[in-house]
Design a protein around this motif. Structure first.
Motif, PDB file in Angstrom:
ATOM      1  N   SER A   1      -3.259  -8.336   6.109  1.00  0.00           N
ATOM      2  CA  SER A   1      -2.171  -8.105   5.159  1.00  0.00           C
ATOM      3  C   SER A   1      -2.572  -8.530   3.756  1.00  0.00           C
ATOM      4  O   SER A   1      -2.302  -7.823   2.783  1.00  0.00           O
ATOM      5  N   LYS A   2      -3.215  -9.683   3.653  1.00  0.00           N
ATOM      6  CA  LYS A   2      -3.645 -10.187   2.341  1.00  0.00           C
ATOM      7  C   LYS A   2      -4.655  -9.237   1.707  1.00  0.00           C
ATOM      8  O   LYS A   2      -4.575  -8.936   0.520  1.00  0.00           O
ATOM      9  N   ARG A   3      -5.608  -8.740   2.487  1.00  0.00           N
ATOM     10  CA  ARG A   3      -6.613  -7.827   1.950  1.00  0.00           C
ATOM     11  C   ARG A   3      -6.002  -6.499   1.528  1.00  0.00           C
ATOM     12  O   ARG A   3      -6.529  -5.827   0.642  1.00  0.00           O
ATOM     13  N   LEU A   4      -4.882  -6.118   2.162  1.00  0.00           N
ATOM     14  CA  LEU A   4      -4.185  -4.894   1.764  1.00  0.00           C
ATOM     15  C   LEU A   4      -3.239  -5.133   0.594  1.00  0.00           C
ATOM     16  O   LEU A   4      -2.704  -4.189   0.022  1.00  0.00           O
ATOM     17  N   GLY A   5      -2.991  -6.406   0.262  1.00  0.00           N
ATOM     18  CA  GLY A   5      -2.066  -6.729  -0.811  1.00  0.00           C
ATOM     19  C   GLY A   5      -0.617  -6.560  -0.394  1.00  0.00           C
ATOM     20  O   GLY A   5       0.247  -6.317  -1.224  1.00  0.00           O
ATOM     21  N   LEU A   6      -0.348  -6.702   0.916  1.00  0.00           N
ATOM     22  CA  LEU A   6       1.004  -6.516   1.439  1.00  0.00           C
ATOM     23  C   LEU A   6       1.490  -7.790   2.109  1.00  0.00           C
ATOM     24  O   LEU A   6       0.698  -8.550   2.662  1.00  0.00           O
ATOM     25  N   HIS A   7       2.792  -7.998   2.073  1.00  0.00           N
ATOM     26  CA  HIS A   7       3.379  -9.136   2.772  1.00  0.00           C
ATOM     27  C   HIS A   7       3.257  -8.907   4.271  1.00  0.00           C
ATOM     28  O   HIS A   7       3.452  -7.797   4.760  1.00  0.00           O
ATOM     29  N   CYS A   8       2.915  -9.955   4.993  1.00  0.00           N
ATOM     30  CA  CYS A   8       2.700  -9.848   6.447  1.00  0.00           C
ATOM     31  C   CYS A   8       3.955  -9.327   7.161  1.00  0.00           C
ATOM     32  O   CYS A   8       3.856  -8.576   8.127  1.00  0.00           O
TER      33      CYS A   8
ATOM     34  N   GLU B   1     -11.944  -5.038  -0.748  1.00  0.00           N
ATOM     35  CA  GLU B   1     -11.583  -6.269  -1.444  1.00  0.00           C
ATOM     36  C   GLU B   1     -10.086  -6.540  -1.328  1.00  0.00           C
ATOM     37  O   GLU B   1      -9.283  -5.613  -1.288  1.00  0.00           O
ATOM     38  N   PRO B   2      -9.711  -7.839  -1.325  1.00  0.00           N
ATOM     39  CA  PRO B   2      -8.281  -8.164  -1.314  1.00  0.00           C
ATOM     40  C   PRO B   2      -7.588  -7.585  -2.549  1.00  0.00           C
ATOM     41  O   PRO B   2      -8.162  -7.541  -3.623  1.00  0.00           O
ATOM     42  N   ARG B   3      -6.396  -7.132  -2.372  1.00  0.00           N
ATOM     43  CA  ARG B   3      -5.622  -6.565  -3.474  1.00  0.00           C
ATOM     44  C   ARG B   3      -4.799  -7.657  -4.135  1.00  0.00           C
ATOM     45  O   ARG B   3      -4.481  -8.665  -3.544  1.00  0.00           O
ATOM     46  N   LYS B   4      -4.404  -7.412  -5.352  1.00  0.00           N
ATOM     47  CA  LYS B   4      -3.677  -8.413  -6.130  1.00  0.00           C
ATOM     48  C   LYS B   4      -2.151  -8.273  -6.032  1.00  0.00           C
ATOM     49  O   LYS B   4      -1.423  -9.074  -6.555  1.00  0.00           O
ATOM     50  N   ARG B   5      -1.657  -7.237  -5.331  1.00  0.00           N
ATOM     51  CA  ARG B   5      -0.225  -6.985  -5.314  1.00  0.00           C
ATOM     52  C   ARG B   5       0.580  -8.164  -4.781  1.00  0.00           C
ATOM     53  O   ARG B   5       1.656  -8.460  -5.245  1.00  0.00           O
TER      54      ARG B   5
END
Length: 148
Positions: free
Chosen positions: A35-42, A140-144
């Motif tokens: 989830s972190k690498r996609l920049g989304l909340h788990c 890469e992890p996203r910053k969202r």
């Protein structure tokens, strides 16, 4: 309207394919890391993880050492299968078939086009995407989203 504005993929499919690519590349990883690498909340992605496991795409362990991994080889998982998982998630969240899901066809021509697109997606596997030079780079992890 330009071609790139036409909605042809089920909502969430790109994130789901990226998640499965991350899991395939890592072998075993945590849901939080994906989830972190996609920049989304788990919490947003939890229904997708649940349906991936239900569809036999992933296996997971819960608890403090919980992790997720592919239940079968990447060559046996198609993008079309992941598109069907997305459609199932949309139905479960809304309680009805989503107008963009793969199962809803108000017109025979739309149904025909959709079935042809799904047939094309069924021909592409996760192993194919991993072998593509585009995916040589690390996702890469996203910053969202900065949280878990």
């Amino acid at each position: 309207m330009t071609d790139d504005q036409i909605q042809i993929l089920p909502p969430g499919l790109v994130h789901l394919v990226e998640a499965v690519l991350i899991i395939a590349r890592e072998g075993k990883t945590t849901k939080g890391d994906v989830s972190k690498r996609l920049g989304l909340h788990c919490r947003y992605f939890e229904p997708y993880f649940r349906f991936l496991t239900k569809a036999g795409v992933t296996t997971s362990l819960t608890g403090p050492t919980g992790c997720v991994w592919l239940a079968r080889p990447a060559a046996g998982i198609s993008v079309g299968e992941l598109a069907r998982v997305c459609a199932t998630v949309a139905i479960s969240i809304t309680g009805r078939e989503h107008t963009r899901s793969l199962q809803w066809s108000p017109h025979p021509l739309i149904g025909l086009m959709r079935s042809r697109m799904v047939a094309q997606m069924d021909a592409v596997t996760i192993a194919d995407l991993l072998a593509d030079p585009y995916f040589d780079r690390e996702l890469e992890p996203r910053k969202r989203w900065a949280g878990k």
